[in-house]
Design a protein around this motif. Structure first.
Motif, PDB file in Angstrom:
ATOM      1  N   PHE A   1      61.364  11.359  74.638  1.00  0.00           N
ATOM      2  CA  PHE A   1      61.027  12.636  74.004  1.00  0.00           C
ATOM      3  C   PHE A   1      62.030  13.075  72.932  1.00  0.00           C
ATOM      4  N   LYS A   2      63.256  12.581  73.011  1.00  0.00           N
ATOM      5  CA  LYS A   2      64.324  12.876  72.047  1.00  0.00           C
ATOM      6  C   LYS A   2      64.919  14.278  72.203  1.00  0.00           C
ATOM      7  N   ASN A   3      64.077  15.294  72.426  1.00  0.00           N
ATOM      8  CA  ASN A   3      64.598  16.649  72.601  1.00  0.00           C
ATOM      9  C   ASN A   3      63.675  17.464  73.507  1.00  0.00           C
ATOM     10  N   TYR A   4      64.193  18.596  73.970  1.00  0.00           N
ATOM     11  CA  TYR A   4      63.467  19.438  74.931  1.00  0.00           C
ATOM     12  C   TYR A   4      62.181  20.016  74.345  1.00  0.00           C
ATOM     13  N   LYS A   5      62.182  20.322  73.056  1.00  0.00           N
ATOM     14  CA  LYS A   5      60.973  20.874  72.434  1.00  0.00           C
ATOM     15  C   LYS A   5      59.802  19.915  72.546  1.00  0.00           C
ATOM     16  N   ASN A   6      60.070  18.640  72.399  1.00  0.00           N
ATOM     17  CA  ASN A   6      59.008  17.646  72.520  1.00  0.00           C
ATOM     18  C   ASN A   6      58.493  17.546  73.955  1.00  0.00           C
ATOM     19  N   VAL A   7      59.395  17.742  74.921  1.00  0.00           N
ATOM     20  CA  VAL A   7      58.971  17.770  76.327  1.00  0.00           C
ATOM     21  C   VAL A   7      57.984  18.913  76.539  1.00  0.00           C
ATOM     22  N   VAL A   8      58.347  20.095  76.053  1.00  0.00           N
ATOM     23  CA  VAL A   8      57.495  21.283  76.204  1.00  0.00           C
ATOM     24  C   VAL A   8      56.143  21.064  75.529  1.00  0.00           C
ATOM     25  N   ARG A   9      56.152  20.509  74.326  1.00  0.00           N
ATOM     26  CA  ARG A   9      54.885  20.252  73.614  1.00  0.00           C
ATOM     27  C   ARG A   9      53.975  19.331  74.404  1.00  0.00           C
ATOM     28  N   SER A  10      54.573  18.338  75.043  1.00  0.00           N
ATOM     29  CA  SER A  10      53.788  17.395  75.835  1.00  0.00           C
ATOM     30  C   SER A  10      53.121  18.090  77.024  1.00  0.00           C
ATOM     31  N   PHE A  11      53.859  18.950  77.707  1.00  0.00           N
ATOM     32  CA  PHE A  11      53.277  19.695  78.828  1.00  0.00           C
ATOM     33  C   PHE A  11      52.199  20.671  78.347  1.00  0.00           C
ATOM     34  N   GLU A  12      52.377  21.218  77.158  1.00  0.00           N
ATOM     35  CA  GLU A  12      51.348  22.106  76.595  1.00  0.00           C
ATOM     36  C   GLU A  12      50.050  21.336  76.347  1.00  0.00           C
ATOM     37  N   LYS A  13      50.161  20.102  75.886  1.00  0.00           N
ATOM     38  CA  LYS A  13      48.981  19.254  75.687  1.00  0.00           C
ATOM     39  C   LYS A  13      48.325  18.930  77.028  1.00  0.00           C
ATOM     40  N   PHE A  14      49.163  18.661  78.040  1.00  0.00           N
ATOM     41  CA  PHE A  14      48.625  18.398  79.385  1.00  0.00           C
ATOM     42  C   PHE A  14      47.830  19.603  79.870  1.00  0.00           C
ATOM     43  N   GLN A  15      48.373  20.794  79.693  1.00  0.00           N
ATOM     44  CA  GLN A  15      47.688  22.009  80.134  1.00  0.00           C
ATOM     45  C   GLN A  15      46.331  22.151  79.444  1.00  0.00           C
ATOM     46  N   LYS A  16      46.270  21.843  78.154  1.00  0.00           N
ATOM     47  CA  LYS A  16      45.006  21.947  77.422  1.00  0.00           C
ATOM     48  C   LYS A  16      43.970  20.951  77.933  1.00  0.00           C
ATOM     49  N   ASN A  17      44.444  19.837  78.505  1.00  0.00           N
ATOM     50  CA  ASN A  17      43.530  18.830  79.059  1.00  0.00           C
ATOM     51  C   ASN A  17      42.955  19.237  80.411  1.00  0.00           C
ATOM     52  N   CYS A  18      43.487  20.306  81.010  1.00  0.00           N
ATOM     53  CA  CYS A  18      43.058  20.747  82.342  1.00  0.00           C
ATOM     54  C   CYS A  18      42.097  21.931  82.222  1.00  0.00           C
ATOM     55  N   LYS A  19      41.038  21.917  83.012  1.00  0.00           N
ATOM     56  CA  LYS A  19      40.119  23.057  83.024  1.00  0.00           C
ATOM     57  C   LYS A  19      40.827  24.298  83.568  1.00  0.00           C
ATOM     58  N   LYS A  20      41.622  24.105  84.615  1.00  0.00           N
ATOM     59  CA  LYS A  20      42.481  25.157  85.139  1.00  0.00           C
ATOM     60  C   LYS A  20      43.873  24.573  85.319  1.00  0.00           C
ATOM     61  N   CYS A  21      44.884  25.408  85.162  1.00  0.00           N
ATOM     62  CA  CYS A  21      46.253  24.917  85.321  1.00  0.00           C
ATOM     63  C   CYS A  21      47.069  25.897  86.156  1.00  0.00           C
ATOM     64  N   VAL A  22      47.623  25.413  87.247  1.00  0.00           N
ATOM     65  CA  VAL A  22      48.492  26.207  88.122  1.00  0.00           C
ATOM     66  C   VAL A  22      49.929  26.059  87.645  1.00  0.00           C
ATOM     67  N   LYS A  23      50.613  27.185  87.443  1.00  0.00           N
ATOM     68  CA  LYS A  23      52.008  27.178  87.008  1.00  0.00           C
ATOM     69  C   LYS A  23      52.849  28.000  87.974  1.00  0.00           C
ATOM     70  N   ILE A  24      54.145  27.905  87.811  1.00  0.00           N
ATOM     71  CA  ILE A  24      55.076  28.515  88.761  1.00  0.00           C
ATOM     72  C   ILE A  24      55.931  29.586  88.092  1.00  0.00           C
ATOM     73  N   ASP A  25      56.047  30.726  88.762  1.00  0.00           N
ATOM     74  CA  ASP A  25      57.036  31.746  88.414  1.00  0.00           C
ATOM     75  C   ASP A  25      58.144  31.627  89.459  1.00  0.00           C
ATOM     76  N   LYS A  26      59.186  30.870  89.094  1.00  0.00           N
ATOM     77  CA  LYS A  26      60.255  30.547  90.043  1.00  0.00           C
ATOM     78  C   LYS A  26      60.980  31.792  90.539  1.00  0.00           C
ATOM     79  N   LYS A  27      61.223  32.741  89.636  1.00  0.00           N
ATOM     80  CA  LYS A  27      61.999  33.930  89.980  1.00  0.00           C
ATOM     81  C   LYS A  27      61.324  34.777  91.046  1.00  0.00           C
ATOM     82  N   HIS A  28      59.984  34.903  90.972  1.00  0.00           N
ATOM     83  CA  HIS A  28      59.253  35.777  91.886  1.00  0.00           C
ATOM     84  C   HIS A  28      58.478  35.022  92.963  1.00  0.00           C
ATOM     85  N   PHE A  29      58.720  33.700  93.062  1.00  0.00           N
ATOM     86  CA  PHE A  29      58.032  32.865  94.062  1.00  0.00           C
ATOM     87  C   PHE A  29      56.519  33.041  93.970  1.00  0.00           C
ATOM     88  N   ILE A  30      55.990  32.758  92.783  1.00  0.00           N
ATOM     89  CA  ILE A  30      54.564  32.902  92.524  1.00  0.00           C
ATOM     90  C   ILE A  30      54.007  31.607  91.940  1.00  0.00           C
TER      91      ILE A  30
END
Length: 427
Positions: free
Chosen positions: A186-215
């Motif tokens: 990936f070379k840098n963190y921004k590219n990592v984030v972009r890749s996960f954003e593309k993954f999310q777009k490929n999903c009909k629904k996407c579950v994510k985590i709010d680590k601070k509030h345990f959600i």
């Protein structure tokens, strides 16, 4: 008849795909460097395994499957190109296999994929949904990295390395966390984030985590853990809420506070598929775990644990989780995985490993990479003032002599350091 040939068939994901294709009626074979427990299982399933990589293992009837660990100078890959054979990456094949299922549930994230996939699998099994499960480790529930179920549900890990997970079109995707990882690609963190954003777009629904509030949340639905409490020996419990509705208590049979977040992701997906709280609660309480995921090798006279942790965040979590219930001396034996990861996250490795009382570093598991002194295990050991070993046997001999009856030993790494764990298990 067309045959699927897997170069590196003993890999955890490759072997699962080989078994899946074998079940579907295809001719399957593969090669690997040496016999292992996994390759023996493949052979017992009727899959031909060649030991050693040779051009003669490949013929004109093969579709060739390769992992990211296979180098361009591999003789079988060279032969496949000379014969103009169809070549698929592991990720591409996983994407093709997933298309055979009505519901695809893909678990992604820098950490926690295997555990969350295993938790979700046990919930679906307890709910009598008979899922097919493709997991990046060996579940102790079904003693394999693959569970062959029906074609309605496919639960799988989604690895981000080289954008493999973009081959999946999931009904429900999960993003557990995003961190700087696989920066050799990936070379840098921004590219990592972009890749996960593309993954999310490929999903009909996407579950994510709010680590601070345990959600764990998706769209207009969320689940939350409140009153998170350490119970005993590193295990946690909490009050489970779906939106603002109290469902009941959850008791986890998995060590570490980070598993509260992993369990919430699994619960969120399960509730989306209308699985009831009682079934979820029972499945998580009886969760059996995964080999090399805080796997207890021995409890007496020493607590000895083997874990796949190979990233500073994972190492830190393991040590701190153990400190929660072990007040005695913690010894860590760690095998770095790839020179590039060690080099890129060098300071983070130093910080994480220094949480241990005593450190032993074993020669780098290079995987796909050539030696790089700036990211070597020797340099890491020197910077930590730790002991360094060129092999498992020498590490075992030295550590076993230093291990006192009240010490805890954590054996960490994603390479072949499980061989060290087996030496202690045999003892």
């Amino acid at each position: 008849m067309n045959c699927y040939h897997f170069i590196g068939v003993g890999g955890i994901s490759m072997s699962a795909l080989a078994l899946e294709l074998k079940r579907a009626g295809f001719s399957v074979q593969g090669s690997d460097l040496k016999p292992t427990e996994i390759t023996r299982k493949l052979e017992s399933a009727g899959i031909k395994v060649f030991y050693g990589h040779k051009a003669s293992n490949v013929n004109e009837n093969c579709t060739v499957i390769v992992t990211n660990a296979i180098s361009e100078d591999n003789p079988e890959l060279i032969e496949a190109k000379l014969l103009n054979l169809k070549i698929l990456t592991r990720g591409e094949l996983l994407g093709e296999v997933s298309k055979r299922f009505k519901n695809v549930i893909a678990i992604s994230g820098a950490h926690g994929k295997t555990t969350t996939t295993a938790m979700l699998a046990e919930i679906f099994i307890a709910a009598n949904k008979n899922p097919t499960v493709h997991i990046g480790g060996e579940s102790k529930s079904f003693n394999s990295n693959l569970r062959l179920g029906e074609k309605k549900y496919f639960i799988c890990e989604a690895c981000e390395y080289k954008n493999s997970f973009l081959n999946l079109k999931a009904n429900v995707g999960v993003i557990l966390n995003i961190e700087p990882e696989h920066l050799d690609f990936f070379k840098n963190y921004k590219n990592v984030v972009r890749s996960f954003e593309k993954f999310q777009k490929n999903c009909k629904k996407c579950v994510k985590i709010d680590k601070k509030h345990f959600i764990a949340y998706t769209n207009n639905f969320y689940v939350q853990a409140k009153n998170v409490t350490h119970l005993k020996k590193g295990k946690y419990g909490y009050d489970l809420f779906a939106k603002n509705a109290y469902l009941g208590k959850i008791y986890l049979n998995a060590i570490g506070k980070h598993n509260v977040l992993n369990s919430l992701a699994a619960i969120c997906v399960a509730l989306l598929y209308k699985i009831d709280y009682s079934t979820i609660c029972h499945a998580l309480f009886s969760y059996k775990g995964v080999k090399r995921r805080y796997e207890i090798i021995s409890e007496h006279p020493n607590l000895i644990v083997c874990d796949y942790a190979h990233h500073p965040t994972e190492i830190k979590k393991i040590i701190l989780s153990t400190r929660k219930f072990c007040k005695n001396k913690i010894i860590v034996a760690f095998q770095p995985h790839t020179y590039s990861r060690t080099k890129t996250l060098f300071k983070e490795f130093i910080s994480a490993l220094n949480l241990a009382d005593e450190i032993h570093i074993i020669k780098t598991y290079s995987a796909r990479e050539k030696y790089d002194a700036s990211g070597s295990a020797e340099r890491l050991a020197s910077s930590l003032n730790a002991n360094y070993y060129g092999g498992m046997k020498s590490a075992y001999n030295a550590i076993s002599k230093r291990l006192k009856s009240d010490n805890t030993l954590l054996i960490l790494g994603a390479g072949n350091i499980d061989e060290l764990a087996e030496m202690f298990r045999e003892k």
